[in-house]
Design a protein around this motif. Structure first.
Motif, PDB file in Angstrom:
ATOM      1  N   PHE A 191      41.284  -8.305  20.297  1.00 30.40           N
ATOM      2  CA  PHE A 191      40.917  -7.557  21.496  1.00 30.40           C
ATOM      3  C   PHE A 191      40.539  -6.113  21.179  1.00 30.40           C
ATOM      4  N   ARG A 192      39.679  -5.972  20.198  1.00 29.98           N
ATOM      5  CA  ARG A 192      39.161  -4.662  19.853  1.00 29.98           C
ATOM      6  C   ARG A 192      37.805  -4.827  19.192  1.00 29.98           C
ATOM      7  N   GLY A 193      36.985  -3.792  19.292  1.00 32.07           N
ATOM      8  CA  GLY A 193      35.679  -3.861  18.680  1.00 32.07           C
ATOM      9  C   GLY A 193      34.715  -2.848  19.263  1.00 32.07           C
ATOM     10  N   SER A 194      33.488  -2.859  18.724  1.00 33.86           N
ATOM     11  CA  SER A 194      32.460  -1.959  19.220  1.00 33.86           C
ATOM     12  C   SER A 194      31.881  -2.519  20.513  1.00 33.86           C
ATOM     13  N   CYS A 195      31.242  -1.644  21.288  1.00 36.61           N
ATOM     14  CA  CYS A 195      30.668  -2.083  22.555  1.00 36.61           C
ATOM     15  C   CYS A 195      29.444  -1.238  22.878  1.00 36.61           C
ATOM     16  N   SER A 196      28.852  -1.467  24.045  1.00 34.33           N
ATOM     17  CA  SER A 196      27.644  -0.770  24.447  1.00 34.33           C
ATOM     18  C   SER A 196      27.835   0.744  24.353  1.00 34.33           C
ATOM     19  N   GLY A 197      26.934   1.414  23.629  1.00 35.43           N
ATOM     20  CA  GLY A 197      27.033   2.857  23.430  1.00 35.43           C
ATOM     21  C   GLY A 197      27.523   3.236  22.051  1.00 35.43           C
ATOM     22  N   ASP A 198      28.071   2.265  21.300  1.00 30.39           N
ATOM     23  CA  ASP A 198      28.542   2.538  19.937  1.00 30.39           C
ATOM     24  C   ASP A 198      27.460   2.315  18.893  1.00 30.39           C
ATOM     25  N   SER A 199      26.349   1.688  19.273  1.00 27.93           N
ATOM     26  CA  SER A 199      25.258   1.385  18.345  1.00 27.93           C
ATOM     27  C   SER A 199      24.909   2.588  17.482  1.00 27.93           C
TER      28      SER A 199
END
Length: 270
Positions: free
Chosen positions: A212-220
């Motif tokens: 339940f963790r990770g990169s998401c929209s805006g981290d690109s």
């Protein structure tokens, strides 16, 4: 507005980590599974890529400082967009920090082999004025070296990306952070990555996964780093993942920086 519309289209099509929502001023936001970088701490190599729209400047991607006038990011963060409307904001933890340093983007050089969701999602920005390094707020990240990063390596991601696994329009004002977020997990082997649904992953990419963790929209475009005996070193650039961020069964895919070491150095010395 065409460029911004294209950015939205690429995001929907590729499920890449591009943030086209205006940042909010709410506090206590996070990368999925992450937390705020403390107020007395800075990530000196981190920058916010921002795009000028009719509504003002919007954060949409991350990047990392590699020289005073060069920024490393993902190719999809500038593919098809108008660079004259781009700038980078450096030296900040919070996007509202008035002590930040802003530079215009003069050009974005995309790797010649780039194919969306396939390979070589890497680009180098040329900026002006050049950044002036300071002890705590602005400094480059090490990107040299061709050592192959294997599985189970501890890595850390920073960025201003979405903190919830999916976009909920009514909650978007609470979903996009102004404070820089930090989250740690571990790399997995490319074989494990392919077996977990990322079937087209190649050796030019590196995968990481956590519960339940990770990169998401805006981290690109943002930096994935690890700590070595020589200090902090960038090993990845946020590239893509599935549309529901932070699921433990779905890895995040990063561009493998070591694969492109020679190309990065050639861009630095131009």
């Amino acid at each position: 507005m065409y460029a911004l519309a294209r950015l939205l289209f690429i995001t929907a099509l590729s499920m890449a980590r591009s943030n086209t929502s205006e940042p909010s001023s709410e506090e206590n936001k996070r990368i999925v599974g992450g937390s705020d970088v403390p107020e007395n701490e800075h990530i000196p190599y981190q920058v916010s890529m921002q795009y000028k729209t009719d509504e003002g400047l919007r954060h949409f991607c991350g990047g990392s400082i590699i020289t005073p006038n060069r920024i490393l990011t993902a190719a999809h963060c500038c593919d098809g967009l108008n660079t004259t409307r781009m700038s980078v904001l450096a030296g900040v933890r919070n996007l509202d920090d008035r002590h930040g340093v802003r530079s215009k983007v003069l050009s974005c050089t995309i790797h010649p082999d780039y194919k969306i969701l396939v390979t070589s999602d890497i680009a180098v920005l040329s900026i002006d004025p050049p950044l002036k390094y300071s002890k705590f707020r602005i400094a480059p990240i090490s990107v040299e070296g061709k050592e192959f990063v294997g599985d189970n390596v501890p890595v850390t991601l920073t960025g201003w990306g979405r903190r919830l696994p999916i976009s909920i329009p009514l909650l978007d004002i609470l979903n996009y952070p102004n404070s820089l977020q930090r989250m740690s997990y571990h790399t997995i082997s490319n074989k494990q990555c392919r077996e977990s649904g990322m079937e087209k992953v190649t050796d030019t990419e590196i995968c990481a996964r956590g519960i339940f963790r990770g990169s998401c929209s805006g981290d690109s475009g943002g930096p994935l780093v690890t700590r070595t005996s020589k200090g902090v070193h960038q090993v990845g650039i946020v590239s893509y993942g599935l549309s529901i961020c932070g699921l433990s069964i779905t890895p995040d895919v990063y561009t493998r920086v070591s694969t492109f070491s020679d190309w990065i150095q050639s861009e630095i010395t131009k």
